[in-house]
Design an enzyme around this catalytic site. Structure first.
Site, PDB file in Angstrom:
ATOM      1  N   LYS A  53      58.154  83.080  57.991  1.00 21.42           N
ATOM      2  CA  LYS A  53      58.481  84.568  57.586  1.00 21.42           C
ATOM      3  C   LYS A  53      57.465  85.216  58.535  1.00 21.42           C
ATOM      4  O   LYS A  53      57.843  86.395  58.947  1.00 21.42           O
ATOM      5  CB  LYS A  53      57.679  84.788  56.070  1.00 21.42           C
ATOM      6  CG  LYS A  53      58.951  84.282  54.997  1.00 21.42           C
ATOM      7  CD  LYS A  53      58.514  84.236  53.659  1.00 21.42           C
ATOM      8  CE  LYS A  53      59.483  83.526  52.932  1.00 21.42           C
ATOM      9  NZ  LYS A  53      59.142  83.332  51.463  1.00 21.42           N
ATOM     10  N   GLN A  97      53.405  83.768  47.595  1.00 27.42           N
ATOM     11  CA  GLN A  97      54.575  82.749  47.854  1.00 27.42           C
ATOM     12  C   GLN A  97      54.451  81.726  46.660  1.00 27.42           C
ATOM     13  O   GLN A  97      53.521  81.515  46.029  1.00 27.42           O
ATOM     14  CB  GLN A  97      54.286  81.676  49.012  1.00 27.42           C
ATOM     15  CG  GLN A  97      55.097  80.585  49.452  1.00 27.42           C
ATOM     16  CD  GLN A  97      56.465  80.951  49.762  1.00 27.42           C
ATOM     17  OE1 GLN A  97      56.708  81.881  50.799  1.00 27.42           O
ATOM     18  NE2 GLN A  97      57.359  80.436  49.394  1.00 27.42           N
ATOM     19  N   ASP A 120      60.090  90.990  47.304  1.00 24.72           N
ATOM     20  CA  ASP A 120      60.875  89.701  46.786  1.00 24.72           C
ATOM     21  C   ASP A 120      61.742  90.028  45.655  1.00 24.72           C
ATOM     22  O   ASP A 120      62.763  89.295  45.331  1.00 24.72           O
ATOM     23  CB  ASP A 120      59.804  88.716  46.231  1.00 24.72           C
ATOM     24  CG  ASP A 120      59.574  87.489  47.144  1.00 24.72           C
ATOM     25  OD1 ASP A 120      60.689  87.384  47.972  1.00 24.72           O
ATOM     26  OD2 ASP A 120      58.428  86.812  47.071  1.00 24.72           O
TER      27      ASP A 120
END
Ligand code: NAD
Length: 312
Positions: A53, A97, A120
């Site tokens: 990422k 994460q 997200d």
């Protein structure tokens, strides 16, 4: 022979669009979009995802801020960091994460992220907006799935779509996006009886179970669109590990189109994270984009797969 849905090519196209949007923002004197990535502990898969990422951010001109913390970090310390990132004007997107270590209440952490920076799309506000069809930030994998479908299908109205898997981060949001597009959606899961009979009726199958080769050729009607979200690591006869999806790819000749693993949904997930970050940065810089009188006309309120590829 089924058409191959090339996620890598589509991700490259989306990245080019994202890079152009970053350059446009710079030319307009707006801040460079910034993504904060928070990683707790040393889970090997999470380390790989985070590294990818961050590298992808660099490719398109997004700034990244990496926060690698020990697995033993307390929930309070993590909440303090999130509050700091929420207030930081250089940070437009915050990604924590998952999975988080067991001593951390994942729901509380994801809920602490400012919904405007929740790239997200896991915050309850964004989940609510998605399920009411009122915009918000759409989770990256479901957004990528819709874009892949859009490369091979036009109007989804009345199509039978079957989603295998009902997780909050994959299955359910995909079902919501398909419903928004007027498909008739069946959500299935581990306890669904006679799954093959259900998938055989499907014009679109999105497999997100994490069960290798679950979807067999006999489960698929001719011409159906198959999107394989699953990722499992299995050891081949040669002893080497490889990634496989939920779909028995070799049995899909009679399908209309199929996305492979790897090279399908995976690259789109990262490309969508980058485009969500730029989207968040643009909205933070200018909450009412020029030319939109009402929130409903906001370009980001459109169905994502379409709006991100629209020329205007
Ligand atoms: P999850 O474990 O939270 O949910 C899995 C869902 O699939 C559950 O609803 C379960 O009931 C259902 N399921 C499991 N086995 C099944 C079976 N045999 N038959 C029918 N339903 C079954 O997983 P998740 O987080 O939703 O992820 C699903 C898969 O997608 C995993 O393989 C994951 O690695 C992958 N994934 C890929 C990406 C990507 O970028 N490509 C992103 C996220 C998740």
């Amino acid at each position: 022979m089924a058409q191959l849905i090339d996620g890598r090519a589509l991700a490259r196209a989306l990245d080019a669009k994202t890079a152009a949007a970053v350059a446009e923002m710079a030319a307009a004197g707006l801040p460079r979009p910034g993504l904060a990535v928070v990683l707790l502990g040393d889970d090997p898969a999470s380390q790989i995802y985070v590294r990818r990422k961050i590298a992808a951010c660099r490719e398109v001109g997004i700034r990244s801020f990496e926060h690698r913390l020990p697995a033993a970090t307390t929930q309070d310390a993590l909440l303090t960091l999130i509050a700091r990132l929420n207030a930081d004007p250089e940070v437009h997107g915050i990604l924590c994460q998952v999975p988080l270590p067991p001593h951390i209440d994942q729901r509380m952490i994801l809920g602490a992220i400012d919904p405007a920076k929740d790239v997200d799309g896991f915050h309850p506000v964004n989940v609510g907006r998605l399920s009411t069809g009122t915009g918000g930030i759409v989770p990256c994998t479901p957004l990528g799935v819709m874009m892949l479908i859009d490369t091979v299908a036009g109007d989804l109205t009345g199509m039978n779509a079957v989603v295998i898997g009902k997780s909050n981060i994959v299955g359910k949001p995909i079902a919501m996006l398909l419903l928004e597009r007027e498909a008739t959606v069946t959500v299935t899961h581990i306890h669904t009886a006679n799954l093959p009979a259900i998938t055989r009726e499907a014009d679109i199958i999105v497999a997100a179970a994490g069960a290798p080769d679950l979807v067999r050729g006999s489960w698929v009607k001719p011409g159906a669109i198959i999107i394989d979200v699953g990722i499992s690591r299995i050891r081949g006869e040669d002893g080497r590990e490889r990634l496989v999806g939920d779909v028995a790819f070799a049995e899909m000749d009679h399908a209309g189109a199929v996305s492979p693993v790897p090279g399908g949904v995976g690259p789109m997930t990262i490309a969508c994270l980058l485009s969500n970050t730029v989207k968040a940065a643009r909205i933070i810089a200018d909450p009412q984009p020029a030319g939109s009188d009402t929130e409903d006309e906001d370009e980001w309120q459109d169905v994502p797969g379409r709006s991100l590829f629209a020329d205007s």
